[in-house]
Enzyme design. Sequence first.
Site, PDB file in Angstrom:
ATOM      1  N   GLN A  65      15.640  25.925 -55.976  1.00  0.00           N
ATOM      2  CA  GLN A  65      14.467  25.413 -56.691  1.00  0.00           C
ATOM      3  C   GLN A  65      13.959  24.103 -56.113  1.00  0.00           C
ATOM      4  O   GLN A  65      12.886  23.628 -56.490  1.00  0.00           O
ATOM      5  CB  GLN A  65      14.800  25.235 -58.168  1.00  0.00           C
ATOM      6  CG  GLN A  65      15.804  24.130 -58.451  1.00  0.00           C
ATOM      7  CD  GLN A  65      16.275  24.102 -59.883  1.00  0.00           C
ATOM      8  OE1 GLN A  65      17.084  24.932 -60.298  1.00  0.00           O
ATOM      9  NE2 GLN A  65      15.777  23.142 -60.651  1.00  0.00           N
ATOM     10  N   CYS A  71      14.618  25.691 -63.101  1.00  0.00           N
ATOM     11  CA  CYS A  71      15.889  26.414 -63.171  1.00  0.00           C
ATOM     12  C   CYS A  71      15.816  27.629 -64.092  1.00  0.00           C
ATOM     13  O   CYS A  71      16.365  28.691 -63.788  1.00  0.00           O
ATOM     14  CB  CYS A  71      16.993  25.475 -63.613  1.00  0.00           C
ATOM     15  SG  CYS A  71      16.692  24.670 -65.211  1.00  0.00           S
ATOM     16  N   HIS A 359      19.854  22.593 -68.202  1.00  0.00           N
ATOM     17  CA  HIS A 359      19.800  23.417 -66.998  1.00  0.00           C
ATOM     18  C   HIS A 359      20.134  24.858 -67.364  1.00  0.00           C
ATOM     19  O   HIS A 359      20.892  25.119 -68.297  1.00  0.00           O
ATOM     20  CB  HIS A 359      20.816  22.891 -65.979  1.00  0.00           C
ATOM     21  CG  HIS A 359      20.694  23.467 -64.607  1.00  0.00           C
ATOM     22  ND1 HIS A 359      19.524  23.481 -63.888  1.00  0.00           N
ATOM     23  CD2 HIS A 359      21.617  24.068 -63.804  1.00  0.00           C
ATOM     24  CE1 HIS A 359      19.731  24.023 -62.694  1.00  0.00           C
ATOM     25  NE2 HIS A 359      20.997  24.397 -62.629  1.00  0.00           N
ATOM     26  N   ASN A 380      24.098  29.146 -59.156  1.00  0.00           N
ATOM     27  CA  ASN A 380      23.162  28.058 -59.384  1.00  0.00           C
ATOM     28  C   ASN A 380      21.919  28.282 -58.522  1.00  0.00           C
ATOM     29  O   ASN A 380      21.878  29.208 -57.707  1.00  0.00           O
ATOM     30  CB  ASN A 380      23.823  26.714 -59.047  1.00  0.00           C
ATOM     31  CG  ASN A 380      23.206  25.557 -59.804  1.00  0.00           C
ATOM     32  OD1 ASN A 380      22.096  25.645 -60.329  1.00  0.00           O
ATOM     33  ND2 ASN A 380      23.914  24.431 -59.860  1.00  0.00           N
TER      34      ASN A 380
END
Length: 440
Positions: A65, A71, A359, A380
């Site tokens: 990102q 996110c 997040h 992630n």
Amino acid sequence: MSAKPLSTPDLDRLRKEFSADATAKLLQNALTAAELKDIALDREVLTSIDTTMSHRLDDWSVTNQKQSGRCWLFAGLNLLRAGTAKKLGVKDFEFSQNHAMFFDKMERANYFLQSIVDLVDRETDDRTLATLLQDCMGDGGQWNMFVAVIAKHGLVPKSAMPETISSSGTRQMNSSLRKILHTAARDIRVAADPDARAEIVETTLSTVWRALCMHLGTPPDRFFWQWTDADKQFHRDGWLTPQEFRNKYLTIDPDDYVCLVHDPRNPVNRTYTVELLGNVVGAPQVVYLNVDVELMKKLTAEMIIDGSPVWFGCDVGQMMDRERGFWDARLLDLEGVYNTRFTLDKAARLEYHQTMMTHAMLFTGVDLVDGAPRKWRVENSWGEESAEKGFYTMNDSWYSEYVFEIAAPKSSLPPEVLAALDTEPVVLPAWDPMGALAGR
């Protein structure tokens, strides 16, 4: 009772106490030359963590990102892309995150302006209006907001609307959009009548569309789709709209998912919503179903075992070693460093604004021992430079303390939990921490 100022004798006493503390002096030497996360790192906890998993799904690369708070969009699109990649016969596939962000920001601008019209009679220091004005254009979001955007505007492959400088680094664009929206908010509030307010909204939306096109590119209303699969076979599907692409290539239905949260301040098996939380006017209300964290873990593990990654939201920066990619509730010995006790539990940390969701990511693996989770594997969206090429390891203790929500299919819920979805949501105020948007 009048407030007591710090006196010179008070400061002299504190100075002497610190000078007499040999451990404090040693830690002063360490902390003035190195970061807290390195000094407080508990080696015993660190060396107890390994990255192997009894159940692991991911055989793909992570996304990035970059300098944006997307996110929640990345995590949502990463959840969908696994099935789509398999359907296309390719190893790696990405939906356009830029396309999803464009329409989130366009819809969010309209949501903000309509809310300003609704609150036009409030004073500017009204807490609800102030909360709205303060966060009128960021990058963060929630699961239901993701579903609302792609339900209305569809999906496109990344090739149809690739990244730009502004999608990868949103700070300057967001600053300009906030100026546009704050100006419009003032104009709406001083306008003479509803017709004048409606005209301001329409003009402002034209300005926002123009700005977004400049920064992000113009979103395609249709695109030509063809690809080569992993076996070198060529495929052509021709011209498709974003809605046609979504309907044809998704393998799961996001509309069937519900957002489960663990908010220990409030009763379980009840639904909750947050005032003014949303992005698409007319979309279904953002609704949370509060459940026990152990049920969240059970459902997460079951979905992974069944072959589906799991979208989740958490307070990412707590007890984290970013370079190694580890989370553990005891990873940093802050009590030892500061010689004090941190006694707030999860409910108190929410109540006293020490924690909130910051997040969103994906669970892609779980390590089960006798049916109980020991640790979790996390995809992630911060690129491959940290952790295990961007995949992190979370000890189960961290899940309990810092994971706040997951998205799960309604079909996975126990009957008594599913029945709770029919309850009227309790409305939390706009400033409640459960209205926090994942945006790290």
